[in-house]
Design an enzyme around this catalytic site. Structure first.
Site, short mmCIF file in Angstrom:
data_model
loop_
_atom_site.label_atom_id
_atom_site.label_comp_id
_atom_site.label_asym_id
_atom_site.label_seq_id
_atom_site.Cartn_x
_atom_site.Cartn_y
_atom_site.Cartn_z
N VAL A 192 0.81 -1.22 0.00
CA VAL A 192 0.00 0.00 0.00
C VAL A 192 0.85 1.27 0.00
CG1 VAL A 192 -1.97 -1.12 1.11
CG2 VAL A 192 -0.25 0.05 2.53
N SER A 237 -8.18 3.65 15.17
CA SER A 237 -7.73 3.18 16.48
C SER A 237 -8.28 4.10 17.55
CB SER A 237 -6.19 3.19 16.55
OG SER A 237 -5.74 2.90 17.86
N TYR A 267 2.28 7.02 15.48
CA TYR A 267 1.13 6.14 15.23
C TYR A 267 -0.18 6.88 15.46
CZ TYR A 267 -2.03 2.15 15.75
OH TYR A 267 -3.09 1.27 15.61
N LYS A 276 -3.34 7.72 12.85
CA LYS A 276 -4.72 7.28 13.07
C LYS A 276 -5.66 8.47 13.18
CE LYS A 276 -4.05 2.92 12.71
NZ LYS A 276 -4.60 2.19 11.55
N ILE A 306 -7.05 -5.64 21.29
CA ILE A 306 -7.59 -6.85 20.67
C ILE A 306 -6.56 -7.98 20.79
CG2 ILE A 306 -8.57 -7.85 18.57
CD1 ILE A 306 -10.22 -5.54 19.77
#
Length: 267
Positions: free
Chosen positions: A59, A137, A150, A154, A183
């Site tokens: 990607v 997120s 990060y 997001k 998760i």
């Protein structure tokens, strides 16, 4: 097995394992034909995966994206659902991050979803409908230590979602984001296993979530299926947290928090 997505063609990026794999399998369970695009082009993953087709995709490279989409159209003739799941994370304080670290996260986590949407949208316009689901997120709202880059990516994904929802709504295309809490994936399990007292870490992770446990990949996948289906036909531009209410709980002093946790774990 259901049929909410019967006759639909879906793309899932980063779908060879973890949350992405769970999403791909649930979409297939609901009748979709699913093209799984992943940098890890593990064709052996195709074994026993009914409804899933595995293709190579990077990607971060526009040429790879265009080639991948051409292959999907050649094989299936249409694209109804795009799930931008591919993502990476680094754990570094800001003064330890390099420009290369920053650029890599931006390329995978934010530029990737932008380019995927850019090249899928014309096909969705051609058929007059489509659904884009980004995997954001809870770190678009709150941030763990050493996750500056990060969290920035997001938050950017959330902004991208809003813009796409507004711009593409007149074309019959909806866009939403699912924001996972903690998760139980292979990546997160590996992180937990680094600590000497694994059971303590697992217990305390569960207690961060008012429901008293961490989430499963299938629970993210269930939310994606709903957003991809006509069941959510009037839902667009939303950031939907699937986090056991973790982001809804205000922090408490340690002594009060212990009392709260005790109630959660009481038999």
């Amino acid at each position: 097995m259901g049929n909410r997505l019967s006759g639909k063609v879906a793309i899932v990026t980063g779908g060879n394992r973890g949350i992405g794999r769970a999403i791909a399998e649930r979409l297939a369970d609901e009748g979709a034909l699913v093209a799984v695009g992943d940098l890890r082009d593990d064709r052996s993953a195709d074994c026993g995966a009914e409804g899933l087709t595995f293709m190579s995709l990077d990607v971060t490279k526009e040429v790879s994206i265009r080639t991948f989409i051409d292959e999907v159209l050649q094989k299936f003739g249409r694209i109804d659902v795009l799930v931008n799941n591919a993502g990476i994370v680094i754990h570094k304080c800001i003064d330890e991050q390099t420009a290369e670290d920053w650029d890599r996260l931006m390329a995978v986590n934010l530029r990737g979803p932008f380019l995927m949407a850019k090249h899928v949208v014309p096909e969705m316009r051609r058929i007059g409908l489509g659904t884009i689901v980004n995997i954001g997120s809870v770190e678009g709202y709150m941030v763990n230590p050493w996750h500056t880059a990060y969290a920035a990516t997001k938050s950017g994904v959330h902004g991208l979602t809003l813009g796409l929802a507004v711009d593409l709504g007149p074309d019959g295309i909806r866009c939403n984001t699912v924001c996972p809490g903690w998760i139980d994936t292979e990546l997160n399990r590996a992180y937990v296993e680094m600590h000497p007292d694994r059971s303590l870490i697992e217990r305390e992770l569960g207690q961060l979530h008012p429901v008293g446990r961490i989430g499963a990949p299938k629970e993210i996948a269930n939310a994606v299926v709903w957003l991809a289906s006509e069941d959510s036909s009037f839902v667009s531009g939303e950031m939907i947290s699937v986090d056991g209410a973790r982001t809804k709980k205000i922090s408490l002093p340690a002594i009060l928090d212990e009392e709260y946790r005790a109630k959660l774990t009481k038999p």
